[in-house]
Design a protein around this motif. Sequence first.
Motif, mmCIF file in Angstrom:
data_model
loop_
_atom_site.group_PDB
_atom_site.id
_atom_site.type_symbol
_atom_site.label_atom_id
_atom_site.label_comp_id
_atom_site.label_asym_id
_atom_site.label_seq_id
_atom_site.Cartn_x
_atom_site.Cartn_y
_atom_site.Cartn_z
ATOM 1 N N SER A 152 0.857 -1.186 0.000
ATOM 2 C CA SER A 152 0.000 0.000 0.000
ATOM 3 C C SER A 152 0.893 1.236 0.000
ATOM 4 O O SER A 152 1.892 1.294 0.718
ATOM 5 N N ASN A 192 -5.262 4.507 2.421
ATOM 6 C CA ASN A 192 -5.931 4.106 3.665
ATOM 7 C C ASN A 192 -7.322 3.546 3.369
ATOM 8 O O ASN A 192 -8.338 4.070 3.834
ATOM 9 N N VAL A 197 -9.017 1.109 4.408
ATOM 10 C CA VAL A 197 -9.886 0.646 5.503
ATOM 11 C C VAL A 197 -10.881 1.759 5.849
ATOM 12 O O VAL A 197 -12.036 1.490 6.177
ATOM 13 N N ALA A 217 -10.426 -4.738 6.295
ATOM 14 C CA ALA A 217 -9.503 -4.839 7.426
ATOM 15 C C ALA A 217 -9.309 -6.306 7.829
ATOM 16 O O ALA A 217 -8.193 -6.753 8.101
ATOM 17 N N SER A 231 3.688 -1.251 3.741
ATOM 18 C CA SER A 231 3.032 0.044 3.548
ATOM 19 C C SER A 231 4.065 1.157 3.466
ATOM 20 O O SER A 231 4.930 1.274 4.337
ATOM 21 N N THR A 238 -5.209 1.345 8.222
ATOM 22 C CA THR A 238 -4.752 0.399 7.192
ATOM 23 C C THR A 238 -3.360 -0.118 7.506
ATOM 24 O O THR A 238 -3.117 -1.331 7.506
#
Length: 759
Positions: free
Chosen positions: A402, A406, A408, A418, A429, A437
């Motif tokens: 990622s 974000n 989530v 999630a 990330s 996230t």
Amino acid sequence: MNHTPVQAADGTTTHYRICPLCEACCGLDVQVQDGKVIRIRGAEHDVFSAGFICPKGYALKDLHEDPDRLRQPMIKRNGQHVAVSWDEAFAEAERLLKPVIAQHGRDAVALSVGNPSAHKIGLLLYFAKFARVLGSRNIFSASTLDQMPKQLQSGLMFGHWLSVAVPDIERCDYLLVLGANPMASNGSMWTVPDFRGKAKALRARGGKLVVIDPRRGETAAVADAHHFIRPGGDAFLLAGMLHTVLAEGLEKPGRLAPMLKGLDDVRHAVATFSPEAVATRCGVPAETIRQLAREFANTPRACIYGRIGTCTQRYGTVASWLIDTLNAVTGHLDSEGGAMFPQAAAFAANTQGKPGQGRGVTRGRHASRVSGAPEVYGELPMTLLAEEIETPGDGQVRALISVASNPVLSSPGGPRLAQALQKLDCMISLDIYLNETTQHAHVILPGLSPLEEAHYDVAFPQLSFRNHARHSAPVFAPPADHSPEWQTLLRLAAMVAPEGKLPADPLLADDALLLDDLNRSAGPQAQALMAALSADGLRGPERQLELALRSGPYGDQFGRKPEGLTLAKVKAANGGIDLGPLQPRLPELLRTPSGKVELAPALCLADLAEAAKELVPATSAASKDELLLIGRRELRSNNSWMHNLPTLAKGPMRCTALVHPQDAQRLGLSDGGRAELSRGGQSIEVPVVLSDEMMPGVISLPHGWGHDQPGTKLGLAAQRPGANLNAVLDDTLRDPLSGNAVLSGVAVKVRALQPAEVT
Ligand SMILES: Nc1nc2c(c(=O)[nH]1)N[C@H]1C(S)=C(S)[C@@H](COP(=O)(O)OP(=O)(O)OC[C@H]3O[C@@H](n4cnc5c(=O)[nH]c(N)nc54)[C@H](O)[C@@H]3O)O[C@H]1N2
Ligand SMILES: Nc1nc2c(c(=O)[nH]1)N[C@H]1C(S)=C(S)[C@@H](COP(=O)(O)OP(=O)(O)OC[C@H]3O[C@@H](n4cnc5c(=O)[nH]c(N)nc54)[C@H](O)[C@@H]3O)O[C@H]1N2
Ligand code: SF4
Ligand SMILES: [Mo]
């Protein structure tokens, strides 16, 4: 040479910095004393934003100083994130990522890229390089929660995904705004700092601003007229307007006439969409629809602008297409005061290659594995990420990288996603926070503070109300050992490249990838160009920028046009270089195979025929205990990630549901009381504010809240977490053409909570 910071007698220095927080791209003056920011103001000398600033601009200081902003990489050990060295973090990333590719192939690694990457030159340019090296089909981004309909429509009509027409507001006398609230958002897919000032000037010269929105919000408050629309009704309203224009002979394409293709097909397609036929579906009276069509068509300098509210709905692509079709047939496309095409100084695909004709765009080159949704602009719909992780079988997603994303909080079905993230073998990330996230990531690789990075906007000059080229230098030197994000992406690229294909050293990898590109674009001159570009020690994004500027439409063409732009010239210009008002660009801009503006793309015609089925019988409103949910943006908030900054977090709670008093009475809701919103087995609790700004039957709630997840590090945001709107939105609802999520007009059950029930 960079423009040097201004030194004052009191020992403070003032640095010019382009704000990377929203699409307005304001130039700021950042005043520094003893290594600390003491003041941030709008840069009066900025050629583009001329001193404008909003409250988020000041918050760059808070962001820079935020103790929760990650400054060191983190890895998860025994379920806890711990800070580690960069070497350890990269080693852990490699240990987890390589086996996934070796055992399950490249499609097993998904990418999720978010909004801030569009505001960072390093992230934008090097994410693309990384994605190319990885070669996975599973690419997901915020674009399918936002503007993909507009990109698809622009691609189909003009031949490139980024050939987007924007209002020429300084010369416009009639601006019709649908589904946008630039007074709060500061503009989107339209870079227009100080919208308020420009709207005021438009009205002062006798022009008219009209807003169509289910909420009479901040932009409607500065407009001449506002009309409610039923959420999701824009395609119907616009088809009704186009019907009126064609039925009343108000079309006058003028100089565009020989460049337009398909007007007869359009005429045929909207024949059933009379104002009377669409009125119920869109909630706008037939007579209003006629009046809107007439005043728009009859004003010589007029423009329709539609934004997120017109995109995030079932007929998002059709609505976006109808907007530019209306602009075109009335002669308001590519003409002064209408919808015009910017000409960016660097990186614009529509300034490269053969002018006037091209390959156009194709969609559906592959499909998502589980639901079979077509690829659009190289991406799959963000709302399908969860099922790609959850569903076993060949091609299952087992790793996720990622990047400034974000989902989530930002994607419908956030809680389900999630859960899915927990199942990944590897999650890496690139982010600056441990949030909703990234808390699921095995490795977090932090970016720098915006004040530690040089900046040139890659995307937004392609969407600007006026042409310009501006660069800003870092205000502070970055910490010595901190990997800038473009280098982080290159190190990950080396990990995923076929063995021995890309050097692990990011500077060598950068050379290799650039030389590859130059070999393709410049052939035998590649080596000489490489040497020229690298002469002043330029590397990374700045070297790409030098190439793009010098070979761009205003460039010095490597000495052939000595008066033209170079990076050094742009850097040295205090407050940037103004490149003038927008100029007509048709037919030169077109990259369609026909070399014409495609008014009647087959995809759009077919989907309009689908919409026609909804005309009779008129669709019923939501049931008695349901309201149609729409989104909202607040000036002091930015999507999901600025709720941890003190200057923005103070003041009244912003995650509130606005409800019309009439609905409140029926549902037993009270001002200041709480309501439960539910759909599909998910529910959230929110405070209620009664407001006659709302269209009856509609409820408005901002997204990006819900900071109450254990395992995150957002101390201030967690004190007033708000609720996640995307927990109750439905991840199965999409515009089938673009794959964009439906965020507008989804029916939710609304129930008043008694004080004893409030959790
Ligand atoms: N219901 C509903 N949902 C929506 C919307 C809506 O209107 N309604 N709007 C949609 C829209 S338009 C968008 S664009 C999306 C946004 O969706 P996302 O892009 O997924 O979300 P953002 O909130 O912008 O979060 C961006 C992430 O980037 C991180 N970040 C910030 N700066 C940097 C940086 O410099 N480097 C790195 N690596 N990371 C950084 C933040 O910490 C955060 O984790 O949300 C969408 N979701
Ligand atoms: N302060 C602030 N600024 C931001 C952001 C932020 O979160 N906060 N986010 C940034 C991002 S990522 C983006 S994409 C832009 C978005 O910028 P804008 O497109 O201007 O988005 P909003 O401000 O959400 O305004 C959308 C409007 O559409 C209305 N609307 C909802 N549904 C419908 C519908 O079906 N039809 C019509 N006609 N109207 C509808 C809403 O009531 C709202 O007034 O803002 C950017 N700027
Ligand atoms: S309007 Fe946008 S770019 Fe301008 S200061 Fe505010 S956040 Fe920054
Ligand atoms: Mo967005």
